[in-house]
Design a protein around this motif. Structure first.
Motif, PDB file in Angstrom:
ATOM      1  N   PRO A 155     -19.609 -25.793  14.764  1.00  0.00           N
ATOM      2  CA  PRO A 155     -19.605 -24.654  13.554  1.00  0.00           C
ATOM      3  C   PRO A 155     -21.401 -24.483  12.659  1.00  0.00           C
ATOM      4  N   SER A 156     -21.588 -23.573  12.162  1.00  0.00           N
ATOM      5  CA  SER A 156     -22.584 -23.129  11.251  1.00  0.00           C
ATOM      6  C   SER A 156     -21.573 -22.956  10.062  1.00  0.00           C
ATOM      7  N   PRO A 157     -22.688 -23.392   8.981  1.00  0.00           N
ATOM      8  CA  PRO A 157     -21.933 -23.322   7.425  1.00  0.00           C
ATOM      9  C   PRO A 157     -20.942 -22.342   7.241  1.00  0.00           C
ATOM     10  N   GLU A 158     -21.773 -21.066   7.369  1.00  0.00           N
ATOM     11  CA  GLU A 158     -21.258 -19.241   7.796  1.00  0.00           C
ATOM     12  C   GLU A 158     -19.634 -19.190   7.881  1.00  0.00           C
ATOM     13  N   ALA A 206     -22.436 -17.360  13.281  1.00  0.00           N
ATOM     14  CA  ALA A 206     -20.987 -16.622  13.595  1.00  0.00           C
ATOM     15  C   ALA A 206     -21.668 -14.858  13.694  1.00  0.00           C
ATOM     16  N   GLU A 207     -22.598 -14.985  14.906  1.00  0.00           N
ATOM     17  CA  GLU A 207     -21.130 -13.601  15.134  1.00  0.00           C
ATOM     18  C   GLU A 207     -21.913 -14.109  16.961  1.00  0.00           C
ATOM     19  N   GLY A 208     -21.440 -12.896  17.684  1.00  0.00           N
ATOM     20  CA  GLY A 208     -21.337 -12.387  19.056  1.00  0.00           C
ATOM     21  C   GLY A 208     -22.317 -12.576  19.675  1.00  0.00           C
ATOM     22  N   PRO A 209     -22.272 -12.593  21.149  1.00  0.00           N
ATOM     23  CA  PRO A 209     -22.861 -12.747  22.316  1.00  0.00           C
ATOM     24  C   PRO A 209     -23.031 -11.620  22.537  1.00  0.00           C
ATOM     25  N   ALA A 210     -24.791 -11.555  22.700  1.00  0.00           N
ATOM     26  CA  ALA A 210     -24.771  -9.395  23.343  1.00  0.00           C
ATOM     27  C   ALA A 210     -23.437  -9.677  24.506  1.00  0.00           C
ATOM     28  N   GLU A 211     -23.658  -7.964  25.137  1.00  0.00           N
ATOM     29  CA  GLU A 211     -22.229  -8.026  25.682  1.00  0.00           C
ATOM     30  C   GLU A 211     -23.566  -8.255  27.318  1.00  0.00           C
ATOM     31  N   PRO A 212     -23.634  -8.418  28.370  1.00  0.00           N
ATOM     32  CA  PRO A 212     -24.251  -8.878  29.351  1.00  0.00           C
ATOM     33  C   PRO A 212     -23.892  -7.516  29.800  1.00  0.00           C
ATOM     34  N   ALA A 213     -25.171  -7.057  30.681  1.00  0.00           N
ATOM     35  CA  ALA A 213     -24.768  -5.268  31.542  1.00  0.00           C
ATOM     36  C   ALA A 213     -24.564  -6.412  32.498  1.00  0.00           C
ATOM     37  N   ALA A 214     -23.719  -5.056  33.390  1.00  0.00           N
ATOM     38  CA  ALA A 214     -22.921  -5.950  34.371  1.00  0.00           C
ATOM     39  C   ALA A 214     -24.111  -6.168  35.997  1.00  0.00           C
ATOM     40  N   ASP A 215     -24.860  -5.508  36.226  1.00  0.00           N
ATOM     41  CA  ASP A 215     -26.722  -5.705  36.950  1.00  0.00           C
ATOM     42  C   ASP A 215     -28.188  -5.551  36.388  1.00  0.00           C
ATOM     43  N   GLY A 216     -27.300  -6.308  35.019  1.00  0.00           N
ATOM     44  CA  GLY A 216     -28.438  -6.946  34.620  1.00  0.00           C
ATOM     45  C   GLY A 216     -28.877  -7.822  34.020  1.00  0.00           C
ATOM     46  N   VAL A 237     -35.549   3.848  21.760  1.00  0.00           N
ATOM     47  CA  VAL A 237     -35.994   2.813  20.958  1.00  0.00           C
ATOM     48  C   VAL A 237     -36.843   3.093  19.724  1.00  0.00           C
ATOM     49  N   TYR A 238     -36.530   3.762  18.513  1.00  0.00           N
ATOM     50  CA  TYR A 238     -37.330   4.115  17.723  1.00  0.00           C
ATOM     51  C   TYR A 238     -38.142   2.985  16.432  1.00  0.00           C
ATOM     52  N   ASP A 239     -37.524   2.250  16.588  1.00  0.00           N
ATOM     53  CA  ASP A 239     -38.133   1.236  15.612  1.00  0.00           C
ATOM     54  C   ASP A 239     -37.396  -0.189  15.710  1.00  0.00           C
ATOM     55  N   VAL A 240     -38.027  -1.153  15.526  1.00  0.00           N
ATOM     56  CA  VAL A 240     -37.407  -2.315  15.780  1.00  0.00           C
ATOM     57  C   VAL A 240     -38.125  -3.405  14.234  1.00  0.00           C
ATOM     58  N   SER A 241     -37.450  -3.840  13.591  1.00  0.00           N
ATOM     59  CA  SER A 241     -38.104  -4.294  12.510  1.00  0.00           C
ATOM     60  C   SER A 241     -37.123  -6.011  12.662  1.00  0.00           C
ATOM     61  N   ARG A 242     -38.063  -6.860  11.153  1.00  0.00           N
ATOM     62  CA  ARG A 242     -37.246  -8.041  11.039  1.00  0.00           C
ATOM     63  C   ARG A 242     -36.024  -7.474  10.118  1.00  0.00           C
ATOM     64  N   ALA A 243     -34.923  -8.676  10.517  1.00  0.00           N
ATOM     65  CA  ALA A 243     -33.455  -8.669   9.131  1.00  0.00           C
ATOM     66  C   ALA A 243     -34.114  -9.057   7.922  1.00  0.00           C
ATOM     67  N   GLN A 244     -33.433  -8.658   7.150  1.00  0.00           N
ATOM     68  CA  GLN A 244     -33.230  -9.193   6.140  1.00  0.00           C
ATOM     69  C   GLN A 244     -31.497  -8.941   5.977  1.00  0.00           C
ATOM     70  N   HIS A 245     -31.028  -9.610   5.966  1.00  0.00           N
ATOM     71  CA  HIS A 245     -29.245 -10.544   5.923  1.00  0.00           C
ATOM     72  C   HIS A 245     -29.671 -11.185   4.120  1.00  0.00           C
ATOM     73  N   PRO A 246     -28.255 -10.870   3.766  1.00  0.00           N
ATOM     74  CA  PRO A 246     -27.456 -10.978   2.272  1.00  0.00           C
ATOM     75  C   PRO A 246     -26.898 -12.523   2.816  1.00  0.00           C
ATOM     76  N   THR A 247     -27.218 -13.254   2.042  1.00  0.00           N
ATOM     77  CA  THR A 247     -26.615 -14.716   2.579  1.00  0.00           C
ATOM     78  C   THR A 247     -26.363 -15.959   1.132  1.00  0.00           C
ATOM     79  N   ALA A 248     -26.039 -17.088   1.115  1.00  0.00           N
ATOM     80  CA  ALA A 248     -25.807 -17.548   0.402  1.00  0.00           C
ATOM     81  C   ALA A 248     -26.695 -18.598   0.482  1.00  0.00           C
TER      82      ALA A 248
END
Length: 711
Positions: free
Chosen positions: A498-501, A530-540, A698-709
């Motif tokens: 597991p992750s400490p998160e 601590a995140e879920g996996p992407a939902e795979p496409a049935a034919d992708g 898709v109109y934008d893709v950016s780097r994420a900034q998550h709050p964290t301890a």
């Protein structure tokens, strides 16, 4: 504090039966031997209460136990000035009134003899058998441990070990504490407060979980008077104002009786007064008490089906308050409690809360496991051999108790166990969720998918990568609701952890202890997000199995100024070359590397924790090391069919592995996707982001900034 506030027993409590005068019993107990053909007067009250529940009980063993206890304790006095024998008598009387079976009462009479007199366990075994000896020994082990603050963790570890083998040990202990609390006013105020606090934190919640409401409610009132004398006095005054007045629930009760009689339903309708703490809670919840808030109607019937018949009549003939309806018969509480709860509007708009249950349900609601008789059929080792598949298989060994025993074995540190125990017992309600194959999981309110994973899979949950809640993909941090269906998704990589998160999302001791234990045993091992996996496409394309990296992964390719220290990339901003980076020193001397613009860096500066200089490692030719890295990207898009499949295909084409992914619910036809990705080379990040922006919608893709301890 007033005399009445200091001694709750001095306030009229509208009890169903008068309290026995223990001083008189003490005098009777010292009158010497009695003829062998009748019981001593001092234990006569116990015998009467016992026969009321068990008409065919053999009282001979109680007679012999009393004679041994009285002769052994003779000459000993309590701090209250009463002969000591009044204490085991009072404890036994409490249990007899709750319906405890003969073996429990026998052990209760003898529960202090081995600890405080010359009587030995061998003597108890020889005169009363192995089972009584087993119970007396269990209670004795609890009494041998000091109840000082430093000893509390180990005290309750031992208590639970004893209880796990036989819940009757805990029943005796709870009755013992109740009588001690009734006579606590002879002690110094500071000692009263300490004992009351332990009672509040652990023993009252344990009484709740054992379903012994009769003990729980009186313990609550006694603790209330000691720890909150002002609130107790205010509540006492409120109850005193309505005592003696015409009860506003009486006309509603008469109407209910008439309604049920005309419907041909045989039922007993009673007015059940609230105890002090219950009145106090209702007052805090509503601000101002209604005249009918000082009690509830209790309707007792013969069969389960009659409960629903009563409910139907009440909802037909009165205006129901639908928000107050709860069905604890179809879905019993974790402590065996069953009842229908509702509220109806009576004459002149008065609202009355109503409890509907069978006579057996009422007995179990009041006395819990005490009312269920001998759980192990005269075999004290049977509890160790029984492994119930669910909480209904053996109600005397409920699932929460088995979990407590597992926790105390897993938490080798008493303080860790104590902390998690108190946190778990502080939960005022549980939710029921359904796991794989319909398995029922009892979890505290506010529990997440992390908790469900450990409740269902134990240590296998270390490899959990996500979940589906009610058929929809969800992160492990998702908070569950009562009735949810949860499917946990496990990776095949059993070596990961597991992750400490995850600790931020774990509410149950089982999950927290397991996660903490794994992290302590694997300080340098990678773990999943601590995140879920992407939902795979049935034919992708199918997302690559998540790489196991904790808090963004170890920085093999970052140089930090100062003494050599373990470094890792921050999971909140996932820096990659050529980002400008700084380091933050966390607990243990390790350094977490963040992007310069990360909000966590600004927060650390605000509290006076200066960052340390950090830079990407350069190769011999002066180029930066752009080895494999992890990054979190956010894709903003308009919703459309196959969008997820097209995005995952773009990611796969760039040779990036999906570690974790979440898709937020659409808002105004706009969808937000968050991906944590593992790249073989950080230099490929710009191309990856361009490929994702090129996906239609898709109109934008950016780097994420998550709050964290940041430690």
């Amino acid at each position: 504090m007033s005399a009445e506030a200091a001694d709750p027993a001095a306030v009229p409590r509208r009890r169903t039966r008068p309290r026995i005068d223990l001083r008189r019993l003490g005098r009777v107990a010292l009158l010497g031997p009695v003829p062998r053909d009748r019981l001593p007067d001092a234990i006569g009250h116990v015998a009467d209460a016992h026969r009321a529940h068990h008409p065919d009980a053999d009282l001979g063993i109680l007679h012999r136990a009393y004679v041994l206890a009285e002769s052994s304790h003779r000459g000993q006095m309590r701090k209250s000035g009463e002969p000591y024998i009044t204490h085991p008598l009072a404890v036994t009387l409490i249990l007899a009134e709750l319906g405890a079976e003969t073996t429990t009462l026998t052990a209760s009479l003898l529960h202090d003899t081995v600890e405080d007199t010359e009587v030995t366990l061998d003597q108890v075994r020889e005169q009363f058998g192995e089972e009584v000896c087993y119970l007396v020994d269990g209670v004795t082990k609890l009494e041998k441990v000091d109840y000082g603050a430093a000893a509390e963790p180990e005290t309750f570890r031992k208590m639970l070990v004893a209880t796990g083998n036989d819940v009757r040990v805990m029943s005796i202990k709870l009755a013992d504490r109740l009588h001690n609390m009734r006579t606590l006013t002879v002690m110094r105020p500071e000692k009263q407060a300490r004992i009351a606090k332990v009672t509040q934190d652990v023993l009252i919640p344990l009484a709740e979980r054992l379903g012994v409401q009769a003990l729980k409610t009186e313990l609550e009132d006694l603790v209330f008077a000691i720890l909150n004398p002002e609130g107790y006095e205010e509540t006492r005054a409120l109850i005193a104002e309505v005592t003696g007045e015409s009860d506003p629930l009486a006309p509603i009760a008469d109407n209910v009786r008439t309604t049920l009689r005309e419907a041909g339903i045989s039922a007993e309708v009673l007015i059940r007064p609230r105890h002090f703490v219950s009145v106090h809670r209702v007052r805090r919840k509503r601000g101002e008490l209604r005249p009918t808030d000082f009690g509830r109607l209790l309707v007792l019937v013969g069969e389960d089906a009659d409960c629903y018949a009563v409910l139907g009549e009440l909802h037909t003939c009165f205006t129901p308050v639908i928000s107050e309806f709860k069905d604890f018969i179809a879905a019993p509480k974790f402590n065996l409690y069953q009842s229908l709860h509702t509220a109806v509007v009576g004459p002149e708009g008065a609202v009355a809360e109503v409890l509907i249950r069978t006579h057996r349900m009422h007995k179990v609601a009041e006395a819990g496991v005490v009312a269920l008789g001998n759980p192990y059929a005269h075999d004290p080792t049977a509890a160790q051999q029984t492994e119930p598949s669910d909480e209904r298989a053996d109600p005397t060994r409920p699932g929460w108790l088995s979990r407590l025993l597992d926790w105390q074995e897993s938490a080798t540190d008493p303080d860790t166990f104590w902390t998690t125990l108190r946190a778990d017992l502080a939960q005022d309600r549980e939710i029921t969720v359904f796991g794989t194959h319909g398995r029922t999981l009892g979890l505290p309110a506010g529990a997440s998918c992390v908790d469900a994973a450990y409740a269902q899979h134990g240590e296998r949950a270390h490899t959990c990568i996500g979940a589906r809640v009610n058929g929809r993909l969800a992160t492990l941090s998702t908070v569950l609701s009562d009735g949810d269906t949860v499917q946990l998704l496990l990776a095949q990589d059993t070596a990961s952890g597991p992750s400490p998160e995850w600790l931020d999302h774990a509410r149950t001791p089982a999950a927290r202890i397991a996660i903490t234990g794994w992290l302590s045993a694997h300080p340098d091992a990678p773990g999943p997000e601590a995140e879920g996996p992407a939902e795979p496409a049935a034919d992708g394309p199918q997302p690559t199995a998540p790489a196991r990296t904790r808090s963004g992964g170890r920085a093999a390719n970052v140089v930090v100024d100062g003494p050599e220290s373990p470094t890792r990339l921050a999971g909140c901003c996932t820096p990659v070359p050529p980002d400008e980076v700084v380091g933050i020193v966390v607990r243990g001397g390790a350094v977490t590397v963040h992007r310069q613009e990360c909000p966590a860096v600004a927060r650390m500066r605000e509290i006076g924790r200066a960052p340390v200089a950090a830079r990407w490692r350069e190769e011999e030719d002066g180029r930066r090391d752009t080895a494999a890295c992890r990054v979190t990207l956010v894709a903003e898009s308009f919703g459309r069919p196959r969008l997820l499949a097209d995005l995952t295909e773009a990611i796969a084409t760039a040779d990036a592995a999906i570690v974790a992914a979440t898709v937020e619910p659409p808002s105004e036809q706009r969808v937000r996707h968050t991906y944590t990705l593992q790249l073989p080379d950080a230099a490929g990040l710009p191309a990856l982001m361009r490929a994702m922006r090129d996906v239609a919608g898709v109109y934008d893709v950016s780097r994420a900034q998550h709050p964290t301890a940041t430690g």
